[in-house]
Every structure is written in structure tokens, then in C-alpha cells.
Write an enzyme that holds these catalytic residues in place. Structure first.
Site: not given
Length: 109
Positions: A37, A34
Site C-alpha cells: 500500500c 501494508c
């Protein structure tokens, strides 16, 4: 990955380390693939350092631990959920600025 101040949370230790914590806990639901993230990871480390002794900060890898994100309805990552006294206080989804994380944490202090 994360700094020493950030807990590694799993399905196995979530109840003990988050729900039974004496301190508020900010939980970052994330995954290695991600990009957002990864973008907020330094902010998570910064928050952990800034609020040491007042708030615990931990990360749950959603690929390795699927029960806990499912229990809390995590559908997009990163999702940051603030817990206090075993209950959800608030949450934000997405890569947000540190000021928004500070405002989120202020709700539990």
C-alpha cells in the site's frame, strides 16, 4: 499520507462521495501497516493529479472502516476499485504499475 487531491473516504461518507459522485471514483483500500500500500501511494497521488476534474481518487483505511471493504469483498490490500454511477466497473489487487491504473481508469472515461 495522501496528497490534497486524494479524498479520505470512510464508512460514513462513502455513499455520498463515491456512489453518488457525478465523476468516476478510484478507491484505494489500504492500511498503514501494508508495505505494498505504501509502495503504490505515490502512484495514487499521481493518478489523482493526472485525472483531476475527470476522476475522483480516494482512500479507505480498512482498519478504521470495516463495513465498506466488507461490502465490496475486499480480502487483500491494496485493492483498487473503480466506481462509476454508483456501480463497480473493475478492480485490481496488489501493487500494480501506473500503466495498469491508467488502463483501469480508461474503462470509465
Amino acid at each position: 499520507m495522501a496528497s490534497d487531491a486524494v479524498l479520505t473516504l470512510t464508512d460514513a461518507n462513502f455513499d455520498r462521495d463515491v456512489l453518488q459522485s457525478d465523476l468516476p471514483v478510484l478507491v484505494d483500500f489500504w492500511a498503514t501497516w501494508c508495505a505494498p500500500c505504501k509502495a503504490i501511494a505515490p502512484l495514487i497521488d499521481s493518478v489523482a493529479a493526472d485525472y483531476a476534474g475527470k476522476v475522483k481518487v480516494g482512500k479507505v483505511n480498512v482498519d478504521d472502516n470495516q463495513a465498506t471493504p466488507g461490502k465490496y469483498g475486499v480480502r487483500g490490500i491494496p485493492t483498487l476499485i473503480l466506481f462509476k454511477g454508483g456501480k463497480v466497473i473493475d478492480q485490481v489487487v496488489g501493487a500494480v504499475p501506473k500503466s495498469q491504473l491508467d488502463a483501469l481508469i480508461a474503462k470509465a472515461l
